[in-house]
Design a protein around this motif. Sequence first.
Motif, PDB file in Angstrom:
ATOM      1  N   SER A  45       0.820  -1.217   0.000  1.00 59.18           N
ATOM      2  CA  SER A  45       0.000   0.000   0.000  1.00 59.18           C
ATOM      3  C   SER A  45       0.853   1.266   0.000  1.00 59.18           C
ATOM      4  O   SER A  45       2.058   1.222   0.255  1.00 59.18           O
ATOM      5  CB  SER A  45      -0.917   0.008   1.227  1.00 59.18           C
ATOM      6  OG  SER A  45      -0.180   0.343   2.396  1.00 59.18           O
ATOM      7  N   LYS A  46       0.200   2.398  -0.251  1.00 54.92           N
ATOM      8  CA  LYS A  46       0.919   3.678  -0.246  1.00 54.92           C
ATOM      9  C   LYS A  46       1.306   4.113   1.161  1.00 54.92           C
ATOM     10  O   LYS A  46       2.172   4.963   1.330  1.00 54.92           O
ATOM     11  CB  LYS A  46       0.114   4.770  -0.952  1.00 54.92           C
ATOM     12  CG  LYS A  46      -1.176   5.177  -0.257  1.00 54.92           C
ATOM     13  CD  LYS A  46      -1.887   6.253  -1.079  1.00 54.92           C
ATOM     14  CE  LYS A  46      -3.229   6.596  -0.499  1.00 54.92           C
ATOM     15  NZ  LYS A  46      -3.234   7.526   0.589  1.00 54.92           N
ATOM     16  N   GLY A  47       0.705   3.506   2.185  1.00 57.96           N
ATOM     17  CA  GLY A  47       1.046   3.844   3.561  1.00 57.96           C
ATOM     18  C   GLY A  47       2.277   3.124   4.097  1.00 57.96           C
ATOM     19  O   GLY A  47       2.692   3.358   5.227  1.00 57.96           O
ATOM     20  N   TYR A  48       2.846   2.248   3.272  1.00 59.95           N
ATOM     21  CA  TYR A  48       4.021   1.482   3.694  1.00 59.95           C
ATOM     22  C   TYR A  48       5.240   2.391   3.747  1.00 59.95           C
ATOM     23  O   TYR A  48       5.512   3.151   2.815  1.00 59.95           O
ATOM     24  CB  TYR A  48       4.265   0.327   2.717  1.00 59.95           C
ATOM     25  CG  TYR A  48       5.460  -0.527   3.064  1.00 59.95           C
ATOM     26  CD1 TYR A  48       5.480  -1.301   4.209  1.00 59.95           C
ATOM     27  CD2 TYR A  48       6.567  -0.574   2.223  1.00 59.95           C
ATOM     28  CE1 TYR A  48       6.580  -2.100   4.520  1.00 59.95           C
ATOM     29  CE2 TYR A  48       7.664  -1.376   2.520  1.00 59.95           C
ATOM     30  CZ  TYR A  48       7.658  -2.128   3.677  1.00 59.95           C
ATOM     31  OH  TYR A  48       8.741  -2.911   3.971  1.00 59.95           O
ATOM     32  N   ILE A  49       5.963   2.340   4.861  1.00 57.45           N
ATOM     33  CA  ILE A  49       7.179   3.134   5.050  1.00 57.45           C
ATOM     34  C   ILE A  49       8.315   2.128   5.268  1.00 57.45           C
ATOM     35  O   ILE A  49       8.450   1.573   6.361  1.00 57.45           O
ATOM     36  CB  ILE A  49       7.035   4.071   6.272  1.00 57.45           C
ATOM     37  CG1 ILE A  49       5.792   4.956   6.112  1.00 57.45           C
ATOM     38  CG2 ILE A  49       8.299   4.911   6.440  1.00 57.45           C
ATOM     39  CD1 ILE A  49       5.382   5.678   7.386  1.00 57.45           C
ATOM     40  N   PRO A  50       9.100   1.840   4.226  1.00 51.17           N
ATOM     41  CA  PRO A  50      10.096   0.761   4.313  1.00 51.17           C
ATOM     42  C   PRO A  50      10.994   0.829   5.548  1.00 51.17           C
ATOM     43  O   PRO A  50      11.245  -0.193   6.182  1.00 51.17           O
ATOM     44  CB  PRO A  50      10.902   0.908   3.023  1.00 51.17           C
ATOM     45  CG  PRO A  50       9.944   1.547   2.065  1.00 51.17           C
ATOM     46  CD  PRO A  50       9.096   2.478   2.906  1.00 51.17           C
ATOM     47  N   GLU A  51      11.445   2.031   5.920  1.00 52.01           N
ATOM     48  CA  GLU A  51      12.365   2.123   7.061  1.00 52.01           C
ATOM     49  C   GLU A  51      11.676   1.902   8.395  1.00 52.01           C
ATOM     50  O   GLU A  51      12.339   1.770   9.422  1.00 52.01           O
ATOM     51  CB  GLU A  51      13.129   3.451   7.044  1.00 52.01           C
ATOM     52  CG  GLU A  51      12.276   4.678   7.257  1.00 52.01           C
ATOM     53  CD  GLU A  51      11.728   5.320   5.983  1.00 52.01           C
ATOM     54  OE1 GLU A  51      11.412   6.507   6.032  1.00 52.01           O
ATOM     55  OE2 GLU A  51      11.611   4.625   4.947  1.00 52.01           O
ATOM     56  N   LEU A  52      10.327   1.838   8.406  1.00 54.04           N
ATOM     57  CA  LEU A  52       9.597   1.582   9.650  1.00 54.04           C
ATOM     58  C   LEU A  52       9.007   0.171   9.705  1.00 54.04           C
ATOM     59  O   LEU A  52       8.201  -0.135  10.578  1.00 54.04           O
ATOM     60  CB  LEU A  52       8.475   2.616   9.852  1.00 54.04           C
ATOM     61  CG  LEU A  52       8.936   4.044  10.179  1.00 54.04           C
ATOM     62  CD1 LEU A  52       7.731   4.935  10.441  1.00 54.04           C
ATOM     63  CD2 LEU A  52       9.884   4.066  11.357  1.00 54.04           C
ATOM     64  N   SER A  70       3.260   1.924  10.105  1.00 53.56           N
ATOM     65  CA  SER A  70       2.891   2.445   8.787  1.00 53.56           C
ATOM     66  C   SER A  70       2.019   3.692   8.927  1.00 53.56           C
ATOM     67  O   SER A  70       1.606   4.061  10.028  1.00 53.56           O
ATOM     68  CB  SER A  70       2.188   1.361   7.964  1.00 53.56           C
ATOM     69  OG  SER A  70       1.019   0.915   8.618  1.00 53.56           O
ATOM     70  N   GLN A  71       1.734   4.289   7.795  1.00 51.62           N
ATOM     71  CA  GLN A  71       1.026   5.562   7.769  1.00 51.62           C
ATOM     72  C   GLN A  71      -0.483   5.377   7.895  1.00 51.62           C
ATOM     73  O   GLN A  71      -1.069   4.486   7.295  1.00 51.62           O
ATOM     74  CB  GLN A  71       1.351   6.274   6.459  1.00 51.62           C
ATOM     75  CG  GLN A  71       0.786   7.658   6.346  1.00 51.62           C
ATOM     76  CD  GLN A  71       1.205   8.300   5.023  1.00 51.62           C
ATOM     77  OE1 GLN A  71       2.341   8.157   4.598  1.00 51.62           O
ATOM     78  NE2 GLN A  71       0.284   8.986   4.392  1.00 51.62           N
TER      79      GLN A  71
END
Length: 177
Positions: A45-52, A70-71
């Motif tokens: 998804s667009k809410g995925y934050i790889p570094e988190l 995630s966001q």
Amino acid sequence: MNHDEIEFHIRAEQPNDAESVYRIHYEAFGEREEESKMAERVRASKGYIPELSLIATDRNGSVIGHALFSQAEVVDEDIRHEVIVLAPIAVKPGYQNQGIGGALIREGLRLADKRGNSHVFLIGHPAYYPKFGFEPARPYGFELKQFEVPNEVFMVKILSPNAGIKGELRYPQAFLD
């Protein structure tokens, strides 16, 4: 890092970790796929934050834990604020209760704060998460309508007290499918 005699390392998830992440959640949640599939949907998804998306590995490099930050957003009428949600989090059976989950949470909170995120939300056990600074969210002016949960399990960790936001936490669609 050394916690209770087990040596482990925390790093960001890499693309080749996806299968290990799936297995960790599957095993930790009693061989049900719900959390594993949620992690996959969030990753896509667009809410995925790889570094988190954080991985714990043992000294041999095997994946033994995962925490996904995630966001999401808090909506107050027409104002939207980006926030972070923590879910799912799991530690491989046999490695639980050794500080790995706690270390993943602390590192995720540190990184979210470093990114400038003001709030991290979760739905979780009221006896566990307060030791990381999570508190019931509704007294701070936050609401959750997507899931019916008791006040004590809908929690927030406020990283920037001066952010002054309130409103309805909205999880992205990846959490609802």
